[in-house]
Design a protein around this motif. Structure first.
Motif, PDB file in Angstrom:
ATOM      1  N   GLY A  74      68.760 108.126 -27.612  1.00  0.00           N
ATOM      2  CA  GLY A  74      69.144 109.534 -27.604  1.00  0.00           C
ATOM      3  C   GLY A  74      68.077 110.432 -28.203  1.00  0.00           C
ATOM      4  O   GLY A  74      67.070 109.967 -28.733  1.00  0.00           O
ATOM      5  N   PRO A  75      68.302 111.725 -28.113  1.00  0.00           N
ATOM      6  CA  PRO A  75      67.328 112.691 -28.623  1.00  0.00           C
ATOM      7  C   PRO A  75      67.072 112.516 -30.124  1.00  0.00           C
ATOM      8  O   PRO A  75      68.013 112.407 -30.905  1.00  0.00           O
ATOM      9  CB  PRO A  75      67.965 114.045 -28.354  1.00  0.00           C
ATOM     10  N   ILE A  76      65.807 112.464 -30.487  1.00  0.00           N
ATOM     11  CA  ILE A  76      65.366 112.360 -31.868  1.00  0.00           C
ATOM     12  C   ILE A  76      66.145 111.252 -32.592  1.00  0.00           C
ATOM     13  O   ILE A  76      66.775 111.460 -33.611  1.00  0.00           O
ATOM     14  CB  ILE A  76      65.450 113.720 -32.593  1.00  0.00           C
ATOM     15  N   ARG A  77      66.055 110.056 -32.015  1.00  0.00           N
ATOM     16  CA  ARG A  77      66.765 108.878 -32.532  1.00  0.00           C
ATOM     17  C   ARG A  77      65.822 107.682 -32.565  1.00  0.00           C
ATOM     18  O   ARG A  77      64.766 107.691 -31.963  1.00  0.00           O
ATOM     19  CB  ARG A  77      67.956 108.509 -31.640  1.00  0.00           C
ATOM     20  N   LYS A  78      66.295 106.635 -33.243  1.00  0.00           N
ATOM     21  CA  LYS A  78      65.594 105.355 -33.297  1.00  0.00           C
ATOM     22  C   LYS A  78      66.593 104.260 -32.957  1.00  0.00           C
ATOM     23  O   LYS A  78      67.721 104.278 -33.465  1.00  0.00           O
ATOM     24  CB  LYS A  78      65.027 105.105 -34.692  1.00  0.00           C
ATOM     25  N   ARG A  79      66.181 103.329 -32.081  1.00  0.00           N
ATOM     26  CA  ARG A  79      67.023 102.190 -31.712  1.00  0.00           C
ATOM     27  C   ARG A  79      66.132 100.980 -31.500  1.00  0.00           C
ATOM     28  O   ARG A  79      64.926 101.120 -31.317  1.00  0.00           O
ATOM     29  CB  ARG A  79      67.799 102.454 -30.422  1.00  0.00           C
ATOM     30  N   TYR A  80      66.741  99.819 -31.473  1.00  0.00           N
ATOM     31  CA  TYR A  80      65.988  98.606 -31.184  1.00  0.00           C
ATOM     32  C   TYR A  80      66.835  97.649 -30.363  1.00  0.00           C
ATOM     33  O   TYR A  80      68.054  97.780 -30.289  1.00  0.00           O
ATOM     34  CB  TYR A  80      65.501  97.931 -32.467  1.00  0.00           C
ATOM     35  N   MET A  81      66.142  96.693 -29.740  1.00  0.00           N
ATOM     36  CA  MET A  81      66.819  95.618 -29.042  1.00  0.00           C
ATOM     37  C   MET A  81      66.087  94.315 -29.344  1.00  0.00           C
ATOM     38  O   MET A  81      64.874  94.307 -29.565  1.00  0.00           O
ATOM     39  CB  MET A  81      66.907  95.877 -27.538  1.00  0.00           C
ATOM     40  N   ILE A  82      66.830  93.232 -29.374  1.00  0.00           N
ATOM     41  CA  ILE A  82      66.288  91.901 -29.591  1.00  0.00           C
ATOM     42  C   ILE A  82      66.284  91.203 -28.237  1.00  0.00           C
ATOM     43  O   ILE A  82      67.308  91.154 -27.558  1.00  0.00           O
ATOM     44  CB  ILE A  82      67.148  91.102 -30.603  1.00  0.00           C
ATOM     45  N   VAL A  83      65.115  90.711 -27.839  1.00  0.00           N
ATOM     46  CA  VAL A  83      64.941  90.087 -26.523  1.00  0.00           C
ATOM     47  C   VAL A  83      64.195  88.763 -26.698  1.00  0.00           C
ATOM     48  O   VAL A  83      63.587  88.522 -27.741  1.00  0.00           O
ATOM     49  CB  VAL A  83      64.165  91.022 -25.564  1.00  0.00           C
ATOM     50  N   PRO A  84      64.218  87.892 -25.675  1.00  0.00           N
ATOM     51  CA  PRO A  84      63.416  86.667 -25.742  1.00  0.00           C
ATOM     52  C   PRO A  84      61.928  87.018 -25.835  1.00  0.00           C
ATOM     53  O   PRO A  84      61.476  88.006 -25.265  1.00  0.00           O
ATOM     54  CB  PRO A  84      63.727  85.953 -24.423  1.00  0.00           C
ATOM     55  N   THR A  85      61.181  86.215 -26.553  1.00  0.00           N
ATOM     56  CA  THR A  85      59.748  86.455 -26.716  1.00  0.00           C
ATOM     57  C   THR A  85      59.042  86.341 -25.368  1.00  0.00           C
ATOM     58  O   THR A  85      59.253  85.393 -24.627  1.00  0.00           O
ATOM     59  CB  THR A  85      59.147  85.442 -27.707  1.00  0.00           C
ATOM     60  N   ALA A  86      58.216  87.341 -25.063  1.00  0.00           N
ATOM     61  CA  ALA A  86      57.426  87.362 -23.823  1.00  0.00           C
ATOM     62  C   ALA A  86      56.364  88.445 -23.978  1.00  0.00           C
ATOM     63  O   ALA A  86      56.359  89.199 -24.956  1.00  0.00           O
ATOM     64  CB  ALA A  86      58.310  87.650 -22.613  1.00  0.00           C
ATOM     65  N   ASN A  87      55.488  88.533 -23.004  1.00  0.00           N
ATOM     66  CA  ASN A  87      54.473  89.577 -22.975  1.00  0.00           C
ATOM     67  C   ASN A  87      55.022  90.712 -22.108  1.00  0.00           C
ATOM     68  O   ASN A  87      54.885  90.690 -20.890  1.00  0.00           O
ATOM     69  CB  ASN A  87      53.167  89.016 -22.407  1.00  0.00           C
ATOM     70  N   TYR A  88      55.641  91.702 -22.726  1.00  0.00           N
ATOM     71  CA  TYR A  88      56.330  92.761 -22.012  1.00  0.00           C
ATOM     72  C   TYR A  88      55.412  93.921 -21.678  1.00  0.00           C
ATOM     73  O   TYR A  88      54.565  94.309 -22.484  1.00  0.00           O
ATOM     74  CB  TYR A  88      57.515  93.292 -22.832  1.00  0.00           C
TER      75      TYR A  88
END
Length: 123
Positions: A74-88
């Motif tokens: 969202g606007p002026i926000r911080k979020r994260y996601m946990i994903v399998p290790t890879a070269n994204y």
């Protein structure tokens, strides 16, 4: 009466699935940058944290091979996601337009021994 209940249930299910993140489902999602997160022992997982400084939603796409993850921030926000290790490969769009490389900054963020990327999107 049963027909109305069924239609209402289908509508609720449609709305619930359309509000979620698109693409493959990440291992988990969270607010803030998640910099205190550490992967479980022996797990091949990484964190992709996003800082959105736009005053509108930004959708960040992470692609590696056949895997495709999306995170809406969202606007002026911080979020994260946990994903399998890879070269994204990281891309971002806002209002259906690419933010381009001048507005998108991706850098490693290996705090607390976690393999991670920190994505900053600035206007």
């Amino acid at each position: 009466m049963n027909r109305i209940a069924f239609v209402a249930l289908v509508l609720v299910a449609f709305l619930a699935t359309s509000c979620g993140e698109r693409g493959d489902k990440a291992i988990s999602y969270g607010d803030e940058l998640g910099q205190d997160w550490r992967p479980p022992a022996g797990a091949a997982q990484m964190r992709i944290s996003v800082e959105n400084y736009f005053t509108r939603d930004v959708v960040v796409q992470a692609d590696a091979g056949s895997a495709h993850y999306e995170l809406t921030v969202g606007p002026i926000r911080k979020r994260y996601m946990i994903v399998p290790t890879a070269n994204y490969e990281i891309n971002a769009t806002t209002e259906e337009r690419s933010t381009g490389t001048t507005l998108l900054h991706v850098r490693p963020d290996d705090r607390d021994g976690a393999h991670a990327l920190l994505v900053s999107i600035r206007p």
